[in-house]
Design a protein around this motif. Structure first.
Motif: not given
Length: 573
Positions: A180-198
């Motif tokens: 929740t920001s300083s002006v009371n707005l909600g945010y969702l953060c989505l992060t991807a995690h993976f291991i590449d071919k190397n």
């Protein structure tokens, strides 16, 4: 004549219509790149490798310089470095440098994103004056143009990330959290995690979206699904880790309140700090002095020391699970067992504060211990230093290694591991057995061919009657790896052994990418908080997402700082 011309003097090139001789004194070919190319009609032909590149009045020579630097290995390295952009050759100090306002503007945009500088700074009179002092003719853009440039950087990074996910041949794990920001707005953060071919561990924020109230489970799930579908990652989901914790720090606050207050008051005055240091030197505890609050008594210091010992276990577990640049799922069982052993220690019965704290923690801990996440258990198997040994030990310690419950749980783990392996082997189209198919036989005699065919069929059937050994069997039966714990790189080990265990290596890339905590997504909120403080709270949601994602993608670039790696984000070619 330059060094390169004297070393490679041939100036004639064979074209489709016959040999064409190029005059080297063409006054229009002023770029140093032409010292390495011959102009044949509308083509530029490399004198060293013969590669043909398009050229013309509007083509420029940037692509010729790139060929010299990156593609043509026949040109000596010292010569190639002259055409570099980055750490190997200074783009601002070479003899062929020409000022490019677009490059400057792009680098300035990257600076504002990376350093989280407010857009208003670009219109500061001293900032503009400083830029003009470096290049009088350079015109600094306004804040709105800068904002648009930042969005363009995001779009370029989006294309790069999109392609990376499109080419990815493994699953992806995700973490999500709400802020929740300083002006009371909600945010969702989505992060991807993976291991590449190397076998590089990668983390990318793929969404920082504003969401309306209420922040209910269905609302969160709906927004996550929307982001995944937009990225076309809904078919590559392996796990999603969400925040499910509540802060139970009342007991800790009660125990530390007086200590924290006295330290705060001491630090606010040099005289008090000196007084406190004198006390420490004499190893004595004082009473009230010059308005100071009462120093905690010896029992309270002792309790704080015990509390620090208690919390140390959580500190190291948090440190382990908070990593976002390397795997940690294979360490889950070890850390959880350590916490459980500490919560059940007998010594806590002598400390009421710790006993109360442990009693509040145990119900939540038991949720994880009695019904552990199977994926996190199986992830331990992919640590070649322990394989199944840790799981056998933890289950034996919890239930007794001779009990039916222990045998049942261990068998559940083994059968689940086998099923997962069979599924991956099927997807990879890899035969679990070490034996192959029936060999091809050639013979000039019809009778001999028939005999060979029958014999081959007999051998093939006989081999398949024997128990078949899989990669999994071989891996588990091999001795565990003995190594230096601190310097062991689990991903590099799997990279080196991927030919020996191809199916397990593919499994490992999915299981070791699983996140135990949501720290990766929570850390984005630190940047979001700075971007949406009270002086910049009017920034719209799309700009916030562009800045947060772009900055995160900068840090996903491997290696040290090399401007060449940031070229995909830059406006100039």
């Amino acid at each position: 004549m330059s060094q390169s011309e004297s070393q490679y003097p041939d100036a004639s090139v064979q074209s489709e219509s016959g040999p064409v001789v190029v005059t080297q004194t063409n006054s229009r070919l002023k770029s140093e790149a032409w010292n390495y190319f011959n102009k044949v009609g509308t083509k530029a032909v490399c004198r060293h490798c013969g590669t043909e590149l398009t050229t013309g009045p509007k083509s420029g020579t940037t692509h010729l310089c790139r060929h010299i630097k990156d593609a043509c290995k026949k040109i000596i390295e010292e010569e190639r470095k002259k055409f570099g952009l980055g750490k190997d050759s200074d783009m601002f100090g070479t003899s062929n440098y020409k000022f490019n306002s677009e490059v400057t503007r792009s680098l300035m945009t990257l600076l504002f994103i990376d350093a989280e500088i407010p857009f208003a700074v670009i219109e500061n009179r001293f900032f503009e004056a400083s830029m003009r002092s470096l290049r009088p003719e350079y015109k600094v853009v306004g804040r709105q143009t800068l904002r648009n440039d930042c969005v363009e950087v995001y779009k370029k990074g989006l294309a790069v990330s999109w392609k990376e996910f499109e080419e990815l041949d493994s699953c992806v794990s995700f973490t999500a959290d709400i802020w929740t920001s300083s002006v009371n707005l909600g945010y969702l953060c989505l992060t991807a995690h993976f291991i590449d071919k190397n076998f590089n561990f990668k983390k990318k924020i793929i969404g920082s979206r504003q969401m309306s109230y209420p922040h209910s489970g269905p609302a969160v799930a709906s927004l996550i699904e929307k982001i995944l579908v937009e990225w076309k990652l809904d078919a590559k989901i392996f796990t999603i880790t969400l925040d499910n914790s509540t802060v139970n720090d009342n007991a800790i606050e009660k125990a530390l309140k007086k200590i924290r207050e006295i330290l705060r008051r001491i630090a606010s005055s040099g005289k008090r700090l000196q007084f406190f240091n004198d006390i420490l030197k004499e190893l004595q505890l004082g009473e009230k002095k010059d308005g100071l609050l009462e120093v905690p008594i010896s029992d309270e210091w002792k309790e704080a020391k015990e509390l620090a010992k208690f919390l140390e276990v959580f500190f190291y577990a948090t440190k382990t699970f908070s990593t976002v640049r390397r795997p940690c799922s294979h360490l889950y069982m070890k850390e959880v067992w350590t916490i459980g052993a500490m919560l059940m220690e007998d010594y806590m019965s002598f400390n009421q504060t710790l006993q109360d704290l442990a009693q509040k923690m145990l119900p939540k801990f038991n949720k994880y211990w009695e019904n552990p996440n199977l994926i996190l258990i199986l992830a331990c198997v992919f640590d070649p230093r322990v394989k199944l040994e840790d799981i056998e030990f933890f289950l034996g310690d919890a239930y007794g290694d001779e009990t039916d419950e222990y045998k049942k749980r261990l068998e559940d783990v083994r059968s689940s591991l086998r099923k997962c392996y069979d599924d991956y082997a099927s997807m990879c189209n890899v035969d679990r057995a070490t034996s192959g198919g029936s060999p091809q036989v050639e013979s000039s005699s019809l009778g001999k061919r028939k005999f060979d065919m029958k014999l081959s069929e007999f051998k093939f059937q006989k081999r398949h009657m024997r128990p078949r050994r899989s990669e999994l069997d071989n891996y588990l039966e091999e001795a565990v790896v003995e190594c230096d714990e601190e310097n062991f790189d689990i991903l590099q080990w799997w990279k080196r052994n991927s030919d020996l265990y191809p199916t397990l290596a593919k499994m490992e890339r999915d299981f070791l990418a699983v996140q135990v905590s949501t720290v990766a997504s929570e850390s984005a909120f630190s940047a979001a908080g700075r971007l949406t403080d009270h002086s910049r709270n009017s920034m719209n949601a799309k700009t916030i997402q562009a800045l947060i994602c772009s900055r995160d993608w900068f840090y996903s670039i491997d290696g040290g700082f090399d401007l060449e790696q940031f070229r995909p984000f830059m406006q100039a070619p």
